[in-house]
Design a protein around this motif. Sequence first.
Motif, PDB file in Angstrom:
ATOM      1  N   LEU A 274       0.835  -1.291  -0.287  1.00 17.70           N
ATOM      2  CA  LEU A 274      -0.008  -0.434   0.435  1.00 17.70           C
ATOM      3  C   LEU A 274       0.424   1.041   0.416  1.00 17.70           C
ATOM      4  O   LEU A 274       0.771   2.735  -0.730  1.00 17.70           O
ATOM      5  N   ALA A 275       1.671   1.298   0.582  1.00 13.91           N
ATOM      6  CA  ALA A 275       2.273   2.364   1.068  1.00 13.91           C
ATOM      7  C   ALA A 275       3.239   2.591  -0.798  1.00 13.91           C
ATOM      8  O   ALA A 275       4.175   4.036  -1.080  1.00 13.91           O
ATOM      9  N   MET A 276       3.743   1.357  -1.534  1.00  7.68           N
ATOM     10  CA  MET A 276       4.524   1.599  -2.652  1.00  7.68           C
ATOM     11  C   MET A 276       3.516   2.750  -3.927  1.00  7.68           C
ATOM     12  O   MET A 276       3.876   3.400  -4.557  1.00  7.68           O
ATOM     13  N   LEU A 277       2.371   1.664  -3.194  1.00 10.21           N
ATOM     14  CA  LEU A 277       0.832   2.762  -4.187  1.00 10.21           C
ATOM     15  C   LEU A 277       0.774   3.765  -4.324  1.00 10.21           C
ATOM     16  O   LEU A 277       1.437   4.315  -5.468  1.00 10.21           O
ATOM     17  N   ALA A 278       0.960   3.602  -2.732  1.00 10.80           N
ATOM     18  CA  ALA A 278       0.772   5.397  -2.633  1.00 10.80           C
ATOM     19  C   ALA A 278       1.853   6.403  -2.832  1.00 10.80           C
ATOM     20  O   ALA A 278       1.298   7.635  -3.875  1.00 10.80           O
TER      21      ALA A 278
ATOM     22  N   VAL B 217       3.158   5.915  -6.056  1.00 11.56           N
ATOM     23  CA  VAL B 217       3.069   6.412  -7.511  1.00 11.56           C
ATOM     24  C   VAL B 217       2.202   6.803  -7.704  1.00 11.56           C
ATOM     25  O   VAL B 217       2.260   8.616  -8.139  1.00 11.56           O
ATOM     26  N   LEU B 218       1.162   6.941  -6.842  1.00  8.14           N
ATOM     27  CA  LEU B 218       0.283   7.821  -7.527  1.00  8.14           C
ATOM     28  C   LEU B 218       0.971   9.733  -6.689  1.00  8.14           C
ATOM     29  O   LEU B 218       0.329  10.337  -7.234  1.00  8.14           O
ATOM     30  N   ARG B 219       1.270   9.607  -5.330  1.00  7.95           N
ATOM     31  CA  ARG B 219       2.447  10.580  -5.233  1.00  7.95           C
ATOM     32  C   ARG B 219       2.938  11.086  -5.911  1.00  7.95           C
ATOM     33  O   ARG B 219       2.881  12.358  -6.470  1.00  7.95           O
ATOM     34  N   GLY B 220       3.673  10.960  -7.128  1.00 10.61           N
ATOM     35  CA  GLY B 220       4.457  11.637  -7.929  1.00 10.61           C
ATOM     36  C   GLY B 220       3.876  11.828  -8.893  1.00 10.61           C
ATOM     37  O   GLY B 220       3.571  12.815  -9.414  1.00 10.61           O
ATOM     38  N   GLU B 221       1.968  10.836  -9.098  1.00 10.38           N
ATOM     39  CA  GLU B 221       1.538  12.040 -10.291  1.00 10.38           C
ATOM     40  C   GLU B 221       0.784  13.464 -10.111  1.00 10.38           C
ATOM     41  O   GLU B 221       0.849  14.049 -11.267  1.00 10.38           O
ATOM     42  N   TYR B 222      -0.023  13.093  -8.872  1.00 13.83           N
ATOM     43  CA  TYR B 222       0.184  14.165  -8.376  1.00 13.83           C
ATOM     44  C   TYR B 222       0.492  15.607  -7.891  1.00 13.83           C
ATOM     45  O   TYR B 222       0.803  16.699  -8.312  1.00 13.83           O
ATOM     46  N   GLY B 223       1.768  14.996  -7.514  1.00 20.55           N
ATOM     47  CA  GLY B 223       2.938  15.610  -7.887  1.00 20.55           C
ATOM     48  C   GLY B 223       3.267  16.594  -8.644  1.00 20.55           C
ATOM     49  O   GLY B 223       3.666  17.921  -9.427  1.00 20.55           O
ATOM     50  N   ARG B 224       3.320  16.051 -10.195  1.00 16.49           N
ATOM     51  CA  ARG B 224       2.762  16.508 -11.129  1.00 16.49           C
ATOM     52  C   ARG B 224       3.058  17.029 -11.334  1.00 16.49           C
ATOM     53  O   ARG B 224       2.976  18.136 -12.319  1.00 16.49           O
ATOM     54  N   TYR B 225       1.321  17.564 -11.334  1.00 20.20           N
ATOM     55  CA  TYR B 225       0.739  18.403 -11.698  1.00 20.20           C
ATOM     56  C   TYR B 225       0.273  19.178 -10.398  1.00 20.20           C
ATOM     57  O   TYR B 225      -0.635  20.529 -10.605  1.00 20.20           O
ATOM     58  N   TYR B 226       1.130  19.418  -9.177  1.00 14.86           N
ATOM     59  CA  TYR B 226       0.427  20.121  -8.108  1.00 14.86           C
ATOM     60  C   TYR B 226       1.002  21.920  -9.058  1.00 14.86           C
ATOM     61  O   TYR B 226      -0.473  22.906  -8.265  1.00 14.86           O
ATOM     62  N   GLN B 227       1.823  21.805  -9.297  1.00 19.49           N
ATOM     63  CA  GLN B 227       1.728  23.597  -9.967  1.00 19.49           C
ATOM     64  C   GLN B 227       1.266  24.050 -10.535  1.00 19.49           C
ATOM     65  O   GLN B 227       0.543  24.795 -10.613  1.00 19.49           O
ATOM     66  N   LEU B 228       0.771  22.675 -11.545  1.00 15.77           N
ATOM     67  CA  LEU B 228      -0.344  23.745 -12.596  1.00 15.77           C
ATOM     68  C   LEU B 228      -2.324  23.745 -11.994  1.00 15.77           C
ATOM     69  O   LEU B 228      -2.941  24.455 -11.520  1.00 15.77           O
ATOM     70  N   ILE B 229      -1.718  22.627 -10.776  1.00 13.93           N
ATOM     71  CA  ILE B 229      -3.524  23.387 -10.142  1.00 13.93           C
ATOM     72  C   ILE B 229      -3.316  24.355  -9.216  1.00 13.93           C
ATOM     73  O   ILE B 229      -4.169  25.066  -9.250  1.00 13.93           O
TER      74      ILE B 229
ATOM     75  N   LYS C 285      -5.873  18.166  -0.088  1.00 16.81           N
ATOM     76  CA  LYS C 285      -5.562  17.058   0.954  1.00 16.81           C
ATOM     77  C   LYS C 285      -5.007  15.476   0.084  1.00 16.81           C
ATOM     78  O   LYS C 285      -4.670  15.031   1.042  1.00 16.81           O
ATOM     79  N   ASN C 286      -5.726  15.366  -0.688  1.00 16.73           N
ATOM     80  CA  ASN C 286      -5.552  13.530  -1.357  1.00 16.73           C
ATOM     81  C   ASN C 286      -3.865  13.837  -2.096  1.00 16.73           C
ATOM     82  O   ASN C 286      -3.331  12.748  -1.145  1.00 16.73           O
ATOM     83  N   TYR C 287      -3.183  14.969  -1.670  1.00 13.27           N
ATOM     84  CA  TYR C 287      -1.492  14.793  -1.992  1.00 13.27           C
ATOM     85  C   TYR C 287      -0.949  14.788  -0.805  1.00 13.27           C
ATOM     86  O   TYR C 287      -0.068  14.148  -0.403  1.00 13.27           O
ATOM     87  N   LYS C 288      -2.082  15.516   0.138  1.00 12.27           N
ATOM     88  CA  LYS C 288      -1.372  15.494   1.934  1.00 12.27           C
ATOM     89  C   LYS C 288      -1.752  14.102   1.778  1.00 12.27           C
ATOM     90  O   LYS C 288      -0.308  13.079   2.864  1.00 12.27           O
ATOM     91  N   MET C 289      -2.482  12.979   2.187  1.00  8.48           N
ATOM     92  CA  MET C 289      -2.963  12.672   2.085  1.00  8.48           C
ATOM     93  C   MET C 289      -1.779  10.825   1.656  1.00  8.48           C
ATOM     94  O   MET C 289      -1.281   9.882   2.732  1.00  8.48           O
ATOM     95  N   LEU C 290      -1.392  11.486   0.051  1.00  9.83           N
ATOM     96  CA  LEU C 290      -0.526  10.461  -0.309  1.00  9.83           C
ATOM     97  C   LEU C 290       0.570  10.755   0.543  1.00  9.83           C
ATOM     98  O   LEU C 290       1.417   9.320   0.150  1.00  9.83           O
ATOM     99  N   CYS C 291       0.819  11.306   1.288  1.00 11.16           N
ATOM    100  CA  CYS C 291       2.191  11.815   1.453  1.00 11.16           C
ATOM    101  C   CYS C 291       2.463  11.767   3.212  1.00 11.16           C
ATOM    102  O   CYS C 291       3.508  11.495   3.618  1.00 11.16           O
TER     103      CYS C 291
ATOM    104  N   LYS D  39      -6.349   6.331   4.309  1.00 11.84           N
ATOM    105  CA  LYS D  39      -5.386   6.311   3.593  1.00 11.84           C
ATOM    106  C   LYS D  39      -5.909   5.409   2.537  1.00 11.84           C
ATOM    107  O   LYS D  39      -5.205   5.221   1.067  1.00 11.84           O
ATOM    108  N   LYS D  40      -6.465   4.448   2.857  1.00 16.06           N
ATOM    109  CA  LYS D  40      -6.201   3.673   2.082  1.00 16.06           C
ATOM    110  C   LYS D  40      -7.807   3.476   1.257  1.00 16.06           C
ATOM    111  O   LYS D  40      -7.727   3.789  -0.053  1.00 16.06           O
ATOM    112  N   TYR D  41      -8.583   4.687   1.386  1.00 18.94           N
ATOM    113  CA  TYR D  41      -9.158   5.374   0.250  1.00 18.94           C
ATOM    114  C   TYR D  41      -9.062   5.981   0.065  1.00 18.94           C
ATOM    115  O   TYR D  41     -10.054   5.909  -1.326  1.00 18.94           O
TER     116      TYR D  41
END
Length: 642
Positions: free
Chosen positions: A201-205, A207-219, A234-240, A248-250
């Motif tokens: 689950l930590a590894m899944l988080a 991978v998802l955090r990396g894609e959220y981070g890529r869009y962070y500045q744009l958002i 909120k999602n980015y903070k939870m994934l971090c 976090k699972k949700y």
Amino acid sequence: MKTKFCEYLTMYRRQRGYTQAEMAEKLEISRSTYTNYETGNRAPDFETLIQIGDILDCSLDELFGRDRGGSARYPDRVREAAPVYRTNTEYRAKPERRLAIGQQDFRALREQNAYYVDKTRMIEEFLGSWYQVTLITRPRRFGKTLNMSMLAEFFDCTKNSGDIFAGTYISRSRAREEMNRQPVIFLSFLDVKADSADGMLAMLADVLRGEYGRYYQLIADGSLPDVQKEIFYKNYKMLCSRGITEEKKYCIKTAVKELCQLLDMQFGQKVYLLIDEYDTPFISANAGGYYSEIRDVLAGVFGTSIKGNASLGRAVLTGIQRIAKENIFSGLNNLSVCTVTDREYEDCFGFTVEETRELLEYCGVGFPEEVRLMYDGYRFGAAEVYNPWSVSCYAARKKADFYWVNTSENSILKDALAKQGPSFREEYNHLIEQGTVTVEAELAVAYYEKPGGASFWGLLINAGMLTVEEETEDGRYTVRVPNREVWRAFRELTAFCLQVEETEISRMLYALRDGRPEEFARIYQRILLELPSYHDLKDENSYHMMLLGMCAFMRKDYEVQSNRESGEGRCDILLYSRRQNLPGIILEFKYTREESEDLEALAQKALDQIREKNYDAGMHGGSWHFGLAHRGKKAAVRWEKL
């Protein structure tokens, strides 16, 4: 703003030698905002246009591709700009253009100016597909991750990818007009493997955090309402966050779908979702014994992202096999599953004959027959395909060796082989003997979901251990071992199944090949003693098939035949030498349950039978004859050289 402005802005910026970051700095705006100008997803205001013209020393008419009279100006200028990258043939004579073996990032590969086998036709085929969701199953190390990275670079509207596609097939196709027009989410689960549920689950988080981070500045710089931005933050903070909680699972389950919705709102375009090696977490969790602990999360990730996701434009998933557990694809009518037997994308993974020839010639190693014997033999759809990893390693090292290792599937393959019943073993023995067999195989299910002979044959096909020669009827396939390199992998599987050290088998076979009969007999008898008790050595055929499975690994040096007519009868095992300096080998087996029977005499009887029935007819040069007699785990071996 989908006008010619974005193309001419890009052209003039390159001509002046500025990077996107430098332009953004000069305009005092963010890099992402400027990138959107060049991709046509945002339009600068009038004051910014004036600034751009001043920086690039051009008029607004020139920026919009028009002369002062209003007619189109320089209509072909963008297309004529000198490409930074070139196709393989244009650099054929330049030795500095090296292979980037193991590089799976398309942009990095192109920016390194590395040799690239052009697979961009896949983009055109993808755009022509009628399906919203496509699942492509292929073996490991056949280019799935690189191709998915290529798709991401081509479609991603936050990037300017003209340079890195210059000189490729797609740059000359009408499909190039679709470049950098879609928001893209690209997730690679290639390395999502762990020993525990929390680790997974930590590894899944991550991978998802990396894609959220890529869009962070744009958002952050974008025009989304605050409530949508808060969802993103909120999602980015939870994934971090550290640790694994129910919250976090949700978040992991819903993060992809919610990012799709946010990007859809930000760009006004449906999202392209690309998930590479999607089945790796399933395989790892099953092998680690914790699948039940994370199945809801894994099912949630895929279920929410590809089913009922109104913000999804199209999706591509790659993996080894189709995972049906938890019904992650149920209810999805617009789904195409492309297995190794289908024509779709048949030449997009692996190297074709011509691609292999060009690469080897470029590297100055030619195209010897040895390469075909070692690395050819795969068939995807109707395409003949070489193993790309092995061919690349051969080109770099200039040595034919065993480079392809399916480490990701080994645990499943080994465990499954050991659990198969008598009917499977009969087919497996036929495969080992002949190199081909006709079996019932299920390609569209995961073995661990539906254990059995048919699903295991399907796994062997999907994993690249076997290739389909012909589909004889519904669900039945004639399959074969692709090449010598894969034969080596079967050697490892068989050694594991017998629970005998692979090095022990190697020493025994080398002794047999090199004319050291005493050593062969000693190791053979030791192997029998070390075999686990569950191996039923109950008749002559048991020993015959066991040694036949081992002898099949000598295919590089010998043609292996079993129970074939030779001379005046049928010999158990005949090894016909492929090389003049090696002797032929004949093995005849005997078995007895009688404690009083002399095994040495029985072995001599087997040896005499070889001579009396002229089993060596057809063998050229010298040959070694072996008579082997057995009772339980005891054996006697007699031999002679003719």
